[in-house]
Design a protein around this motif. Structure first.
Motif, PDB file in Angstrom:
ATOM      1  N   GLY A   1       0.817  -1.215   0.000  1.00 14.79           N
ATOM      2  CA  GLY A   1       0.000   0.000   0.000  1.00 14.79           C
ATOM      3  C   GLY A   1       0.846   1.257   0.000  1.00 14.79           C
ATOM      4  O   GLY A   1       2.014   1.268   0.371  1.00 14.79           O
ATOM      5  N   GLN A   2       0.222   2.390  -0.386  1.00 16.37           N
ATOM      6  CA  GLN A   2       0.920   3.667  -0.481  1.00 16.37           C
ATOM      7  C   GLN A   2       1.340   4.189   0.886  1.00 16.37           C
ATOM      8  O   GLN A   2       2.299   4.937   0.997  1.00 16.37           O
ATOM      9  N   THR A   3       0.636   3.801   1.960  1.00 15.32           N
ATOM     10  CA  THR A   3       1.002   4.305   3.286  1.00 15.32           C
ATOM     11  C   THR A   3       2.293   3.683   3.798  1.00 15.32           C
ATOM     12  O   THR A   3       2.832   4.110   4.811  1.00 15.32           O
ATOM     13  N   LYS A   4       2.797   2.633   3.119  1.00 15.10           N
ATOM     14  CA  LYS A   4       4.141   2.079   3.370  1.00 15.10           C
ATOM     15  C   LYS A   4       4.348   1.651   4.819  1.00 15.10           C
ATOM     16  O   LYS A   4       5.407   1.877   5.388  1.00 15.10           O
ATOM     17  N   GLU A   5       3.349   1.039   5.435  1.00 11.54           N
ATOM     18  CA  GLU A   5       3.480   0.622   6.830  1.00 11.54           C
ATOM     19  C   GLU A   5       4.067  -0.775   6.969  1.00 11.54           C
ATOM     20  O   GLU A   5       4.489  -1.168   8.050  1.00 11.54           O
ATOM     21  N   VAL A   6       4.065  -1.573   5.886  1.00  9.17           N
ATOM     22  CA  VAL A   6       4.557  -2.952   5.941  1.00  9.17           C
ATOM     23  C   VAL A   6       5.469  -3.204   4.747  1.00  9.17           C
ATOM     24  O   VAL A   6       5.080  -2.968   3.599  1.00  9.17           O
ATOM     25  N   LEU A   7       6.693  -3.703   5.008  1.00  5.93           N
ATOM     26  CA  LEU A   7       7.607  -4.075   3.927  1.00  5.93           C
ATOM     27  C   LEU A   7       7.263  -5.472   3.437  1.00  5.93           C
ATOM     28  O   LEU A   7       7.079  -6.391   4.242  1.00  5.93           O
TER      29      LEU A   7
END
Length: 691
Positions: free
Chosen positions: A376-382
């Motif tokens: 996702g764009q929020t980039k909370e999980v690699l």
């Protein structure tokens, strides 16, 4: 009502360009409240940080203006202003109006960056009522303005000024000359209130936390925040040259067991990605990636885990493959070390679990890779799969080398760490074994409770109260003063262990601390189970002198560190015994009146009031030094009887601030405590010192 099942191509709606962002903003920024508003700001700031990460510029300025706008300035290379050949638009317009456009796809401009999807700046532009950008490049200053993503001209400086969009071709204006050698970008935008909720606002505290975090991750980068929304602007600056080691020390909430260890290394992996060819076509190509791993770890005496993970300085609060690899590496190394030292550590057949290892750990995990895959764009999980094994290998290699070190300090700290994780494991196993006995019982039902506990008869947890009483003398009076139906008493002898300095094993082996934990019956630390607590209220009843205050502080430290849910639920109280007893004498047969006061100021106010009313009082006025000086009736009336007592509820409104105060008052660092004592000595009521 007629329902049609017809569904054909003419029902499909194609959202062009930034229209899709305005139609579904949550897909790009998560939400349209303050969280989404802050996410937009991070997108702009992260672009400047990516430049600094690549060695371009070391200063970023963020200004919160009083008109609701926000401005981000940097001294990096500046957004390209030349014409992009495929679109025929200037670089500035491409960056701010085209989704999935930017300098971070091919790998030529940025080795590793936080902005990966090419939508950050364009999404912020689409969700802004107005956005102004200025670029200093090649001795010139260029400018462009946008209204909800559309380029054009504003007739004025406000976001609601008349706007004229470009008709035939857009224009990047030459605004003036830039000083020689100066490059950089300035972006100012007003969030669109048609998109964001009315109460959405920029949060200064959150912005400062993010700026501090970024300054830790990029050593040498200075980030300045100026809040101009108040009459007196507030300015703060962050710069740290110590990197993530300094970050781990900053995050650590407790006294250290080990120094801050750095675990660094690299690894390579191959992945197949579509690569843009000069012809404009995309072809799958196998490329070799390099992943740089840099980790700072530090264990303390506590049981809480404080961990932060980052990919190319972008925080990943929900973890991902790098976090999985880190924990897998820790587990492998520490399990191996415990097995090799099983006889010395008296481990038995029990196995370490992840929580045993993570207890007391403060860690900062950073990886740098080109084009990471985020969820996702929020980039909370690699999501990049290969990173897990690379991080695990680095942790395993570096941590094993640390345990094999022959240096005296390393050997001592490694030994202390193994003892800590084993004690955590033993505490967990013991808590599980005794879980069935951790229920409401009185002293007659269970011989395992301390003999000095004076329990109550009621088995109703909500109604019951446990008074932790200072000293046996006060216990004798409290026994006569209590309501034995629902009030239990536990005496403690003198000052208990200062658990802010002590390890978990020292705390558990201390008789007074162990008795308190055993009587409450809900365990301690990670194994604490609030629902198993045997009493509805825990009331600390100590003398109203300096020693009593010290004992109360020690007890609160124990509850704060090892039974914090009791405080968070508002179930811990401090009794407030009176300081003075004033007997007002009435003439004739009218009985004398007894009045209790709780401070010197209250006493003087009372005496002044009595004097004004021409009333006399018995001299000398009794000044209570301790609970033992009261008789049972006085103690019941003032401190224990629900109808007339005064209790002070202990709350944790700000856990981090409270932790800082506890560390100041009770921690190992003597110098800050000495300064605090000297500064606060003038406010001490000398009459309260029992000397």
């Amino acid at each position: 009502m007629i329902v049609t099942s017809e569904y054909s191509a003419h029902h499909l709606q194609v959202l062009e360009g930034l229209e899709a962002v305005r139609k579904r903003p949550g897909m790009y920024i998560g939400s349209t409240d303050s969280r989404g508003l802050m996410h937009c700001l991070w997108e702009i700031i992260d672009n400047s940080v990516d430049e600094a990460l690549g060695g371009h510029g070391s200063h970023i300025e963020i200004i919160l203006h009083d008109d609701g706008s926000v401005e981000v300035r940097d001294r990096a290379r500046g957004i390209p202003v030349d014409i992009e050949p495929r679109t025929g638009l200037s670089g500035v317009e491409v960056v701010f109006t085209k989704l999935h456009a930017g300098g971070k796809f091919g790998g030529g401009s940025y080795a590793a960056s936080g902005g990966l999807h090419g939508v950050g700046a364009s999404v912020v532009n689409a969700l802004s009522e107005r956005l102004d950008v200025e670029v200093d490049r090649a001795g010139k200053t260029w400018a462009m303005s946008f209204h909800r993503g559309e380029p054009g001209n504003f007739d004025g400086n406000a976001p609601d000024s008349p706007f004229t969009p470009f008709e035939n071709a857009s224009e990047l204006k030459l605004k003036g000359r830039a000083p020689k050698g100066v490059t950089g970008t300035r972006i100012r935008y007003w969030a669109d209130r048609q998109i964001f909720t009315k109460d959405a606002a920029f949060t200064l505290t959150e912005l400062e936390q993010r700026a501090r975090q970024t300054a830790f991750l990029v050593p040498g980068l200075e980030i300045v925040i100026r809040d101009a929304r108040t009459d007196e602007p507030i300015e703060t600056s962050y710069r740290y040259d110590g990197g993530i080691s300094e970050f781990a020390e900053f995050l650590a909430p407790d006294t250290s067991v080990t120094d801050t260890w750095r675990l660094s290394g690299t690894g390579t992996f191959k992945e197949t990605v579509p690569v843009l060819q000069p012809s404009g076509a995309m072809f799958p190509t196998e490329v070799e990636r390099e992943c740089e791993v840099d980790i700072a770890v530090r264990w303390g005496i506590g049981y809480e885990t404080t961990s932060r993970s980052f990919v190319n300085i972008i925080a990943t609060p929900k973890g991902g493959t790098h976090q999985q690899g880190f924990e897998a590496g820790l587990m492998k190394v520490l399990r191996t070390q415990v097995e090799q030292n099983a006889r010395k550590l008296k481990v038995g057949n029990d196995k370490l679990e992840k929580d045993d290892i993570l207890a007391g750990l403060s860690a900062v995990l950073t990886v740098r890779i080109p084009e990471p895959q985020f969820e996702g764009q929020t980039k909370e999980v690699l999501g990049t799969p290969a990173v897990r094994q690379i991080v695990a290998n680095v942790v395993t290699r570096e941590l094993t080398a640390r345990f094999a070190s022959t240096k005296r300090d390393d050997k001592a700290q490694a030994s202390q760490l193994l003892e800590k994780v084993v004690s955590e494991m033993k505490a967990r196993v013991s808590a599980r074994a005794h879980k069935e006995t951790q229920r409401r019982k009185n002293a007659l039902e269970s011989s395992s409770l301390p003999a000095k506990l004076v329990d109550c008869r009621s088995s109703d947890v909500a109604e019951s109260e446990l008074f932790i009483v200072e000293g046996d003398s006060a216990l004798g009076t409290a026994k006569l003063a209590r309501n034995s139906e629902y009030q239990a008493l536990l005496p403690i002898r003198g000052k208990i262990l200062n658990v802010q300095k002590a390890s978990v094993s020292d705390m558990l082996s201390n008789a007074e601390c162990a008795s308190i934990i055993q009587v409450i019956g809900a365990g301690s630390g990670r194994s604490f189970d609030l629902s198993a607590a045997r009493y509805g209220k825990i009331i600390l009843m100590s003398d109203a002198d300096v020693d009593g205050a010290h004992i109360r502080t020690l007890l609160l430290t124990l509850f704060f560190r090892y039974m914090r849910p009791l405080i968070e639920e508002g179930r811990v109280f401090a009794a407030v015994p009176p300081l003075h007893r004033v007997i007002v004498m009435h003439p004739g047969s009218k009985p004398n009146e007894t009045i209790y006061t709780y401070s010197e100021k209250e006493l003087q106010t009372l005496l002044a009031k009595l004097t004004k009313s021409n009333k006399r009082w018995q001299e000398p006025i009794q000044r209570y030094k301790g609970l033992g000086e009261m008789d049972a009736e006085q103690l019941a009336t003032t401190t224990m009887d629900r109808s007339g007592r005064l209790l002070r509820r202990v709350r944790v409104d700000d856990a981090e601030a409270s932790s800082t105060v506890f560390e100041l008052l009770m921690g190992n660092e003597v110098a800050p405590r000495r300064e605090f004592i000297i500064d606060a000595s003038g406010r001490l009521e000398r009459g309260r010192i029992d000397a």
